[in-house]
Design an enzyme around this catalytic site. Structure first.
Site, short mmCIF file in Angstrom:
data_model
loop_
_atom_site.label_atom_id
_atom_site.label_comp_id
_atom_site.label_asym_id
_atom_site.label_seq_id
_atom_site.Cartn_x
_atom_site.Cartn_y
_atom_site.Cartn_z
N ARG A 29 0.85 -1.20 0.00
CA ARG A 29 0.00 0.00 0.00
C ARG A 29 0.89 1.25 0.00
NH1 ARG A 29 -1.41 1.87 4.66
NH2 ARG A 29 -2.04 -0.10 5.58
N TYR A 59 -15.98 16.34 -16.15
CA TYR A 59 -16.57 15.01 -16.05
C TYR A 59 -17.61 15.01 -14.92
CZ TYR A 59 -16.95 10.14 -14.63
OH TYR A 59 -17.44 8.92 -14.24
N ASP A 71 -6.55 18.44 -15.54
CA ASP A 71 -6.93 17.06 -15.84
C ASP A 71 -6.60 16.83 -17.31
OD1 ASP A 71 -8.29 14.73 -16.60
OD2 ASP A 71 -9.81 14.98 -15.04
N LYS A 128 -8.29 5.60 -19.25
CA LYS A 128 -8.60 6.02 -20.61
C LYS A 128 -7.39 5.79 -21.52
CE LYS A 128 -12.55 7.26 -18.84
NZ LYS A 128 -12.35 7.29 -17.40
O1 P1T Z 1 -13.34 6.75 -14.08
P1 P1T Z 1 -12.14 7.19 -13.33
O2 P1T Z 1 -10.90 6.44 -13.64
O3 P1T Z 1 -12.41 7.31 -11.86
O4 P1T Z 1 -11.81 8.68 -13.87
C1 P1T Z 1 -12.63 9.77 -13.62
C2 P1T Z 1 -12.42 10.81 -14.70
C3 P1T Z 1 -11.61 11.90 -14.42
N1 P1T Z 1 -11.38 12.86 -15.35
C4 P1T Z 1 -11.92 12.78 -16.58
C5 P1T Z 1 -11.66 13.86 -17.58
C6 P1T Z 1 -12.74 11.70 -16.93
O5 P1T Z 1 -13.26 11.65 -18.16
C7 P1T Z 1 -13.00 10.68 -15.95
C8 P1T Z 1 -13.89 9.53 -16.25
N2 P1T Z 1 -14.69 9.70 -17.38
C9 P1T Z 1 -15.58 8.81 -17.88
C10 P1T Z 1 -15.82 7.59 -17.34
C11 P1T Z 1 -16.31 9.23 -19.10
O6 P1T Z 1 -16.90 8.39 -19.80
O7 P1T Z 1 -16.26 10.42 -19.41
#
Ligand code: P1T
Length: 382
Positions: free
Chosen positions: A50, A102, A174, A199
């Site tokens: 961790r 998001y 971001d 992503k």
């Molecule tokens: O899903 P996660 O790994 O927790 O990420 C969150 C997140 C943060 N920042 C951006 C710009 C994002 O697009 C996302 C997650 N977005 C999607 C799941 C979506 O379909 O837009």
């Protein structure tokens, strides 16, 4: 490793060299949760997974190098990475957030951190004056997505980095939609970059992960503390998968962008499409900034269909190659409806004010042949 290497080279080598014990060329997956100590407190850099893990550390070093930063701190999701950044604030602190983020980031601010006393304002960050006017004596962060999710607006990182500097506050970018292949915010004045590595960084839609990159020692120390204390860490196997995905990131991004650009032009001339949001089109409101800030305009397209919700429903249920699903950035093409899917957690009035209408659809353009994707959209729109 030399700092002046090209991204294509860093993506394959940064943080990695053949395993000294076995010569293994690819980084081993260290699944062990704990590490032997010669005596109490006498360890070889790792105690407990961790706190730190060799595979995770390799990933952190690789993404940090790609972003041109010193420190990478990996988390179990993009949301956990965002939460760690917001967790460095204290009750009474204020954050200025770009209006189009998001839905999960909106929810994190609105439903998790606002009740804990973190104030926030949402503003259109395409205008410097609006951002400047929103900064208060207790403002600690400017929080930017660029391109934004889902409207693909662009925010000028260099200008906001300067603004943050003059107020002694931090600019967080971001960079999920652009990736370091298209823009490197730390080199433009951002204090930290956050990613959903779920992503493009991973790129194969088989990991949920997140990471923060920063050169700010104090911020990095707080984030490492939260990484260990809260424990929202990625598994070694997930870290390995992201490392594997990263090796092809520059190649994938160039192809995502090339195909998306061609499809954006096709959609722009389609009679069933009222408006296309794509930073590479001359009609995009920040098109000039695309050329200054990004090497290519990205693999995402958002468009407004004529016919509102029924039209959106019809298209999303008729595509054969574009899979109707949330998320983005994978090898496969995805299509989604922000109002009822990724941005359903944004209240209806806020969605309407922003322009996230019921006829808006978002495409994540994958690596399939452009001609096949175009035919798929053609038949679905027809
Ligand atoms: O899903 P996660 O790994 O927790 O990420 C969150 C997140 C943060 N920042 C951006 C710009 C994002 O697009 C996302 C997650 N977005 C999607 C799941 C979506 O379909 O837009």
């Amino acid at each position: 490793m030399r700092k002046d290497l090209e991204l294509d080279t860093l993506a394959i080598h940064a943080g990695q060299s053949p395993d000294p014990q076995t010569g293994a060329v690819m980084p081993p997956i260290h699944l062990s949760s704990t590490f032997a100590q010669q005596g109490p407190g006498q360890h070889r850099g790792f105690e407990y997974s961790r706190t730190d893990n060799p595979t995770r550390r390799t990933l952190e070093q690789c993404v940090a190098a790609l972003e041109g930063g010193q420190q990478g701190i990996a988390f179990a999701s993009g949301s956990a990475a965002s939460a760690a950044l917001l967790g460095t604030l204290a009750p009474g602190d204020h954050v200025v957030v770009c209006d189009d983020v998001y839905g999960g980031t909106y929810r994190l601010m609105d439903k998790v951190f606002a009740p804990l006393g973190i104030e926030w304002s949402r503003v259109d960050m395409t205008e410097l004056r609006t951002v400047e006017a929103a900064i208060k004596p207790n403002t600690k962060l400017l929080w930017v997505e660029t391109p934004t999710n889902p409207l693909l607006k662009l925010v000028d990182i260099k200008t906001l980095g300067w603004l943050a500097g003059t107020h002694g506050i931090r600019l967080i970018v971001d960079n999920t939609f652009a990736t370091p292949v298209l823009q490197r915010p730390l080199l433009l004045g951002a204090h930290a970059v956050v990613h959903s590595s779920t992503k493009y960084l991973n790129g194969h839609s088989d990991v949920v992960g997140g990471i923060v990159i920063t050169d700010d020692e104090e911020l990095a120390r707080r984030l490492r503390f939260l990484q260990n204390a809260v424990g929202a860490v990625p598994s070694p196997f997930d870290c390995y998968l992201v490392l594997r995905g990263l090796k092809t990131l520059p190649v994938r991004m160039r192809r995502h962008c090339e195909t998306a650009h061609a499809l954006a032009i096709f959609l722009d001339s389609h009679p069933r499409v009222a408006r296309v949001h794509y930073p590479g089109l001359p009609t995009h409101p920040q098109h000039a900034l695309t050329g200054r800030q990004m090497t290519l305009p990205g693999g995402m397209i958002t468009c407004e269909l004529r016919g509102g919700l029924p039209a959106a429903r019809a298209v999303l249920s008729s595509t054969e190659l574009f899979v109707c699903a949330e998320s983005l950035g994978g090898v496969e093409s995805l299509i989604e409806h922000p109002a009822t899917m990724t941005h359903a957690s944004v209240p209806a009035d806020a969605r309407a004010a922003l322009g996230i209408s019921d006829g808006l659809i978002r495409l994540s353009v994958g690596l399939e042949a452009e001609v096949d994707l175009r035919h798929d959209l053609e038949q679905a729109l027809g």
